[in-house]
Design an enzyme around this catalytic site. Structure first.
Site, PDB file in Angstrom:
ATOM      1  CB  SER A 142      -0.893  -0.004   1.237  1.00 54.85           C
ATOM      2  OG  SER A 142      -0.103   0.322   2.356  1.00 54.85           O
TER       3      SER A 142
ATOM      4  CG  ASP B  82     -10.194   2.485  -3.787  1.00 58.96           C
ATOM      5  OD1 ASP B  82     -11.293   2.706  -4.338  1.00 58.96           O
ATOM      6  OD2 ASP B  82     -10.085   2.037  -2.631  1.00 58.96           O
TER       7      ASP B  82
ATOM      8  CG  HIS C  76     -10.501  -3.552   2.981  1.00 58.75           C
ATOM      9  ND1 HIS C  76     -11.207  -2.684   2.205  1.00 58.75           N
ATOM     10  CD2 HIS C  76      -9.624  -4.159   2.160  1.00 58.75           C
ATOM     11  CE1 HIS C  76     -10.776  -2.753   0.950  1.00 58.75           C
ATOM     12  NE2 HIS C  76      -9.813  -3.641   0.900  1.00 58.75           N
ATOM     13  N   GLY C  77     -10.177  -5.605   6.842  1.00 65.74           N
ATOM     14  CA  GLY C  77      -9.892  -5.507   8.270  1.00 65.74           C
ATOM     15  C   GLY C  77     -10.598  -6.552   9.104  1.00 65.74           C
TER      16      GLY C  77
ATOM     17  CB  ILE D  75      -5.008 -12.755   2.120  1.00 68.67           C
ATOM     18  CG1 ILE D  75      -6.005 -13.668   1.396  1.00 68.67           C
ATOM     19  CG2 ILE D  75      -4.859 -13.145   3.596  1.00 68.67           C
ATOM     20  CD1 ILE D  75      -7.343 -13.849   2.050  1.00 68.67           C
TER      21      ILE D  75
ATOM     22  CG  ASP E  31      -3.908  -3.314  -1.579  1.00 65.74           C
ATOM     23  OD1 ASP E  31      -4.798  -3.502  -2.433  1.00 65.74           O
ATOM     24  OD2 ASP E  31      -4.046  -3.621  -0.375  1.00 65.74           O
ATOM     25  CG  HIS E  32      -6.892  -0.051  -1.344  1.00 63.61           C
ATOM     26  ND1 HIS E  32      -8.194   0.075  -1.764  1.00 63.61           N
ATOM     27  CD2 HIS E  32      -6.793  -1.291  -0.802  1.00 63.61           C
ATOM     28  CE1 HIS E  32      -8.856  -1.041  -1.488  1.00 63.61           C
ATOM     29  NE2 HIS E  32      -8.026  -1.889  -0.925  1.00 63.61           N
TER      30      HIS E  32
ATOM     31  CB  ALA F  48     -10.988 -12.598   0.655  1.00 65.47           C
TER      32      ALA F  48
ATOM     33  CD  GLU G 209     -12.888  -1.120  -4.100  1.00 72.29           C
ATOM     34  OE1 GLU G 209     -11.669  -1.366  -3.951  1.00 72.29           O
ATOM     35  OE2 GLU G 209     -13.701  -1.024  -3.166  1.00 72.29           O
TER      36      GLU G 209
HETATM   37  P1  13P Z   1      -8.349  -8.449   4.527  1.00 73.61           P
HETATM   38  O1  13P Z   1      -8.370  -7.315   5.495  1.00 73.61           O
HETATM   39  O2  13P Z   1      -9.634  -9.226   4.569  1.00 73.61           O
HETATM   40  O3  13P Z   1      -7.179  -9.333   4.667  1.00 73.61           O
HETATM   41  O4  13P Z   1      -8.302  -7.812   3.051  1.00 73.61           O
HETATM   42  C1  13P Z   1      -7.119  -7.206   2.596  1.00 73.61           C
HETATM   43  C2  13P Z   1      -7.306  -6.442   1.351  1.00 73.61           C
HETATM   44  O5  13P Z   1      -8.291  -6.554   0.660  1.00 73.61           O
HETATM   45  C3  13P Z   1      -6.220  -5.512   0.959  1.00 73.61           C
HETATM   46  O6  13P Z   1      -6.529  -4.750  -0.156  1.00 73.61           O
END
Ligand code: 13P
Length: 324
Positions: A56, A115, A191-192, A271, A93-94, A229, A145
């Site tokens: 990220s 995003d 998320h999270g 993940i 990521d994002h 996920a 997204e």
């Molecule tokens: P989790 O928080 O479910 O592991 O998802 C992580 C995610 O989607 C990062 O972009």
């Protein structure tokens, strides 16, 4: 500045074509430490699985992109030294702004996410298209997204629910107008730690496969991505709380639901949390049991071994073992 091909990476195009054709998802794992990176590489080498490494924009602040690119390059060298040819992509990521995406491309990422999901539709289209036009000039693939992922927090609350999921009717237009290479959609993951609320009878709600199927019908062959996920193993939540932490017991996404989504055409599953909570639980336990420890090696090596087990298992959940 360097191009991702100099670092030995590939973009996600062929990875996703193969995943789609063969009905599995490429695992996409966030990493925030060297041990976690090594654990991911240990697992993908053992399982012969393609992998997408998620970083990220915050990781830039923590480590710096120069180091990040070299860490990933060293993992690819390790694969080649073992006589293997496992495809590896470093993916932003994002990415929230165009500038963050440019930074990532210039520092050797082969794939980026822009995003714009919190923006109104037309603004999301405009930001994504601008990013795609730039990234494609460098051979970098772009994930976008559509839909608000945190919607699953409200699962079960009438009225607010459906509007937060991805609207399949918008997907085709979005993909056509932006030229993005893959799309993260919202079908009930989150998320999270806070993910889904169990039904009153204790069972867990299913992901919205109907939305996923509708999307697949409208853009056949187009790579769909699932964020949020993680399964959240209660064992690690308990361990964190037992050794001085304080987090709520929560329900994660059942792994068989992730496997089903991968069979239906989801090409990438993200993940993060499952890796993080296992390492943190282990760290808290070891520190509590070793109050005289003076350096972090007392837990780092054990964390690597434990996280490797998590990633080996996730590769099986996604069906990507032996696909490299
Ligand atoms: P989790 O928080 O479910 O592991 O998802 C992580 C995610 O989607 C990062 O972009």
């Amino acid at each position: 500045m360097y191009h991702y091909t100099e670092l030995g990476q590939v973009n996600t195009k062929e990875m996703f074509e193969k995943a789609y054709a063969e009905g599995y998802a490429v695992p996409a794992f966030n990493f925030i430490s060297i041990e976690q990176f090594n654990a991911i590489m240990d697992a993908v080498i053992e399982k012969r699985s393609p992998v997408i490494l998620l970083a990220s924009p915050n990781l830039h602040k923590q480590l710096g992109y120069e180091i990040l690119a070299r860490i990933v390059q060293s993992g690819i060298d390790r694969i080649h030294n073992a006589g293997l040819d496992i495809p590896v992509a470093l993916h932003l990521d994002h990415g929230m702004t165009f500038a963050q995406c440019v930074d990532a491309v210039e520092f050797g990422f082969s794939s980026i996410m822009i995003d714009g999901s919190a923006l109104p539709f037309e603004e999301n289209v405009a930001l994504t298209k601008k990013t795609v036009d730039y990234a494609h000039r460098h051979g970098v693939t772009v994930e976008a997204e559509l839909g608000v992922l945190s919607g699953a927090e409200e699962a079960g609350e009438e009225g607010s629910r459906t509007s937060l999921y991805t609207d399949p009717a918008k997907v085709e237009e979005f993909v056509k107008k932006t030229g993005c290479d893959s799309l993260a959609i919202s079908i009930g993951t989150c998320h999270g730690l806070v993910k889904i609320k169990p039904n009153p009878d204790g069972s867990l709600p299913e992901l919205r496969y109907d939305i996923l199927q509708d999307v697949m019908n409208r853009v056949p062959g187009f790579p769909i991505v699932l964020h949020g996920a993680s399964a959240i193993d209660p064992k690690f939540v308990d361990m964190i709380n037992q050794y001085g932490g304080h987090i709520e017991a929560v329900a994660g996404i059942p792994e068989e639901q992730v496997t089903k989504a991968a069979h239906m055409g989801v090409c990438k599953v993200n993940i993060a949390t499952d890796g993080w909570i296992s390492a943190l639980a282990n760290t808290r336990k070891i520190l509590a049991e070793n109050p005289a420890a003076i350096d972090s090696r007392v837990f780092t090596l054990k964390n690597r071994v434990m996280m490797k087990e998590i990633y080996l298992h996730k590769i099986d959940v996604m069906g990507s073992a032996g696909k490299a």
